[in-house]
Design a protein around this motif. Structure first.
Motif, PDB file in Angstrom:
ATOM      1  N   SER A   9      -2.239  28.448 -26.630  1.00  0.00           N
ATOM      2  CA  SER A   9      -2.573  27.093 -27.086  1.00  0.00           C
ATOM      3  C   SER A   9      -1.408  26.132 -26.841  1.00  0.00           C
ATOM      4  N   LEU A  10      -0.168  26.615 -27.012  1.00  0.00           N
ATOM      5  CA  LEU A  10       0.988  25.743 -26.724  1.00  0.00           C
ATOM      6  C   LEU A  10       1.058  25.392 -25.237  1.00  0.00           C
ATOM      7  N   ILE A  11       0.677  26.345 -24.393  1.00  0.00           N
ATOM      8  CA  ILE A  11       0.715  26.099 -22.945  1.00  0.00           C
ATOM      9  C   ILE A  11      -0.195  24.911 -22.586  1.00  0.00           C
ATOM     10  N   ASP A  12      -1.375  24.870 -23.166  1.00  0.00           N
ATOM     11  CA  ASP A  12      -2.281  23.746 -22.876  1.00  0.00           C
ATOM     12  C   ASP A  12      -1.919  22.496 -23.669  1.00  0.00           C
ATOM     13  N   LYS A  13      -1.342  22.698 -24.865  1.00  0.00           N
ATOM     14  CA  LYS A  13      -0.932  21.531 -25.669  1.00  0.00           C
ATOM     15  C   LYS A  13       0.160  20.753 -24.935  1.00  0.00           C
ATOM     16  N   SER A  20       7.640  20.424 -29.769  1.00  0.00           N
ATOM     17  CA  SER A  20       8.908  20.328 -30.498  1.00  0.00           C
ATOM     18  C   SER A  20       9.907  21.296 -29.867  1.00  0.00           C
ATOM     19  N   TRP A  21      11.156  21.104 -30.213  1.00  0.00           N
ATOM     20  CA  TRP A  21      12.236  21.938 -29.698  1.00  0.00           C
ATOM     21  C   TRP A  21      11.962  23.414 -30.014  1.00  0.00           C
ATOM     22  N   LYS A  22      11.523  23.638 -31.270  1.00  0.00           N
ATOM     23  CA  LYS A  22      11.261  25.007 -31.720  1.00  0.00           C
ATOM     24  C   LYS A  22      10.089  25.634 -30.949  1.00  0.00           C
ATOM     25  N   GLU A  23       9.024  24.845 -30.781  1.00  0.00           N
ATOM     26  CA  GLU A  23       7.850  25.354 -30.060  1.00  0.00           C
ATOM     27  C   GLU A  23       8.218  25.735 -28.623  1.00  0.00           C
ATOM     28  N   ASN A  24       9.042  24.889 -27.991  1.00  0.00           N
ATOM     29  CA  ASN A  24       9.473  25.164 -26.626  1.00  0.00           C
ATOM     30  C   ASN A  24      10.203  26.494 -26.506  1.00  0.00           C
ATOM     31  N   ILE A  25      11.147  26.720 -27.430  1.00  0.00           N
ATOM     32  CA  ILE A  25      11.921  27.966 -27.399  1.00  0.00           C
ATOM     33  C   ILE A  25      11.010  29.174 -27.652  1.00  0.00           C
ATOM     34  N   GLN A  26      10.140  29.026 -28.648  1.00  0.00           N
ATOM     35  CA  GLN A  26       9.234  30.137 -28.960  1.00  0.00           C
ATOM     36  C   GLN A  26       8.359  30.483 -27.766  1.00  0.00           C
ATOM     37  N   LEU A  27       7.888  29.439 -27.086  1.00  0.00           N
ATOM     38  CA  LEU A  27       7.009  29.656 -25.939  1.00  0.00           C
ATOM     39  C   LEU A  27       7.760  30.340 -24.796  1.00  0.00           C
ATOM     40  N   THR A  28       8.965  29.857 -24.517  1.00  0.00           N
ATOM     41  CA  THR A  28       9.755  30.466 -23.438  1.00  0.00           C
ATOM     42  C   THR A  28      10.024  31.940 -23.740  1.00  0.00           C
ATOM     43  N   MET A  29      10.377  32.237 -24.995  1.00  0.00           N
ATOM     44  CA  MET A  29      10.644  33.631 -25.364  1.00  0.00           C
ATOM     45  C   MET A  29       9.404  34.488 -25.193  1.00  0.00           C
ATOM     46  N   HIS A  30       8.278  33.950 -25.651  1.00  0.00           N
ATOM     47  CA  HIS A  30       7.038  34.713 -25.550  1.00  0.00           C
ATOM     48  C   HIS A  30       6.711  35.023 -24.085  1.00  0.00           C
ATOM     49  N   LYS A  31       6.816  33.995 -23.241  1.00  0.00           N
ATOM     50  CA  LYS A  31       6.443  34.191 -21.838  1.00  0.00           C
ATOM     51  C   LYS A  31       7.346  35.212 -21.142  1.00  0.00           C
ATOM     52  N   SER A  32       8.629  35.246 -21.552  1.00  0.00           N
ATOM     53  CA  SER A  32       9.545  36.177 -20.896  1.00  0.00           C
ATOM     54  C   SER A  32       9.139  37.626 -21.167  1.00  0.00           C
ATOM     55  N   ALA A  39       0.715  34.560 -16.642  1.00  0.00           N
ATOM     56  CA  ALA A  39      -0.388  34.363 -15.695  1.00  0.00           C
ATOM     57  C   ALA A  39      -1.290  33.233 -16.181  1.00  0.00           C
ATOM     58  N   TYR A  40      -1.518  33.188 -17.487  1.00  0.00           N
ATOM     59  CA  TYR A  40      -2.379  32.125 -18.031  1.00  0.00           C
ATOM     60  C   TYR A  40      -1.815  30.746 -17.695  1.00  0.00           C
ATOM     61  N   GLU A  41      -0.494  30.600 -17.878  1.00  0.00           N
ATOM     62  CA  GLU A  41       0.114  29.284 -17.604  1.00  0.00           C
ATOM     63  C   GLU A  41      -0.065  28.886 -16.140  1.00  0.00           C
ATOM     64  N   LYS A  42       0.187  29.825 -15.258  1.00  0.00           N
ATOM     65  CA  LYS A  42       0.047  29.554 -13.834  1.00  0.00           C
ATOM     66  C   LYS A  42      -1.396  29.147 -13.509  1.00  0.00           C
ATOM     67  N   GLN A  43      -2.336  29.865 -14.096  1.00  0.00           N
ATOM     68  CA  GLN A  43      -3.746  29.615 -13.782  1.00  0.00           C
ATOM     69  C   GLN A  43      -4.266  28.321 -14.397  1.00  0.00           C
ATOM     70  N   THR A  44      -3.842  28.013 -15.616  1.00  0.00           N
ATOM     71  CA  THR A  44      -4.327  26.783 -16.238  1.00  0.00           C
ATOM     72  C   THR A  44      -3.760  25.562 -15.501  1.00  0.00           C
ATOM     73  N   LYS A  45      -2.534  25.708 -14.963  1.00  0.00           N
ATOM     74  CA  LYS A  45      -1.974  24.607 -14.168  1.00  0.00           C
ATOM     75  C   LYS A  45      -2.731  24.433 -12.858  1.00  0.00           C
ATOM     76  N   LEU A  46      -3.096  25.554 -12.254  1.00  0.00           N
ATOM     77  CA  LEU A  46      -3.898  25.487 -11.024  1.00  0.00           C
ATOM     78  C   LEU A  46      -5.257  24.838 -11.326  1.00  0.00           C
ATOM     79  N   ILE A  47      -5.851  25.225 -12.450  1.00  0.00           N
ATOM     80  CA  ILE A  47      -7.152  24.646 -12.829  1.00  0.00           C
ATOM     81  C   ILE A  47      -7.026  23.137 -13.025  1.00  0.00           C
TER      82      ILE A  47
ATOM     83  N   LEU B 176     -13.282  28.071 -18.613  1.00  0.00           N
ATOM     84  CA  LEU B 176     -13.311  27.831 -17.167  1.00  0.00           C
ATOM     85  C   LEU B 176     -12.525  28.902 -16.421  1.00  0.00           C
ATOM     86  N   ARG B 177     -11.358  29.231 -16.987  1.00  0.00           N
ATOM     87  CA  ARG B 177     -10.497  30.225 -16.368  1.00  0.00           C
ATOM     88  C   ARG B 177     -11.242  31.545 -16.207  1.00  0.00           C
TER      89      ARG B 177
END
Lengths: 79, 187
Positions: A9-13, A20-32, A39-47, B176-177
């Protein structure tokens, strides 16, 4: 640790609202640590790009034009 | 310019551009009748505002910009007249908030995006997947991309809270995905 539900949800938000600063860090950590959300982030950006071109583009370059003679006639009589 | 002249010019434009405009509208709306009505409205509007045209731009560009406004109006109406569906994510995430296994994003085969959109079959798949969204969700997606407005402006027009708005976009993109993965990228 962020759940996948929250991370996705943060990826699409992020596209619509500044995170927020905190959300950004949490998201980066999660993705790593999560291939699925990476993959979801890459695909939603392509969409997003695909939708932009599909909906916004002025020309349907390689799309065959649908002929509609009836409509043409109908408009001309109404003018 | 007098009206007879305007009428003659626009009749000529109908012959030149109506098929292209119709095709363009049809791919956005996926409904024959609505697409025809909007294209017809475009030419009627063009007669009324012909003096604003003054040959400043290419006629097709001008007609297309009128059509874009008509399509945006159409989707604003669709958004407002369709009951608010609840946005639920249970189909995608389990009670532990992890991806449900068949929803977990897979690696897709790499494809250039321009290349994809030049492919009529992909375009069909995309249109099919957009059609499967609830009407008001599809409307929010089209409105996001058809007019280059920021999300605050769209939220105001639709009278929707920003959180609601991006949740709808998020929910629509999850669906959609999955639809594109099943019908295109996994094939």
């Amino acid at each position: 640790m962020l759940s996948c539900k929250k991370a996705a949800s943060l990826i699409d938000k992020k596209v619509e609202v500044k995170l927020s600063w905190k959300e950004n860090i949490q998201l980066t950590m999660h993705k790593s640590m999560c291939n699925a959300c990476t993959a979801y982030e890459k695909q939603t950006k392509l969409i997003d790009k695909i939708l932009y071109t599909h909906i916004h583009s002025d020309s349907e370059t390689n799309i065959p034009v649908i002929k509609n003679k009836e409509l043409q006639k109908q408009i001309i009589t109404k003018l | 310019m007098d009206t007879t002249n305007a009428n003659a010019t626009i009749k000529c434009w109908v012959e030149l551009y109506s098929d292209q405009l119709y095709t363009w509208a049809y791919y956005k709306i996926s409904d024959r009748e609505t697409a025809e009505d909007l294209v017809q409205e475009v030419f009627l509007a063009a007669v009324h505002s012909f003096k604003n045209f003054e040959g400043k731009s290419d006629p097709k560009t001008w007609l297309l910009s009128i059509l874009k406004n008509k399509i945006a109006d159409h989707f604003r109406k669709v958004y407002r007249t369709n009951a608010n569906n609840t946005v639920s994510f249970n189909q995608f995430f389990g009670s532990n908030e992890d991806w449900i296994s068949d929803q977990r994003p897979q690696q897709w085969k790499e494809d250039e995006e321009q290349h994809l959109l030049d492919n009529p079959d992909f375009k069909k798949t995309l249109t099919h997947c957009l059609e499967k969204l609830p009407a008001n969700w599809k409307a929010s997606i089209v409105l996001k991309f058809i007019e280059e407005k920021d999300s605050n402006e769209i939220c105001q027009e639709l009278q929707i809270a920003p959180t609601n708005y991006w949740q709808i976009l998020h929910r629509s993109k999850l669906q959609l995905r999955k639809c594109l993965e099943l019908n295109w990228f996994k094939k």
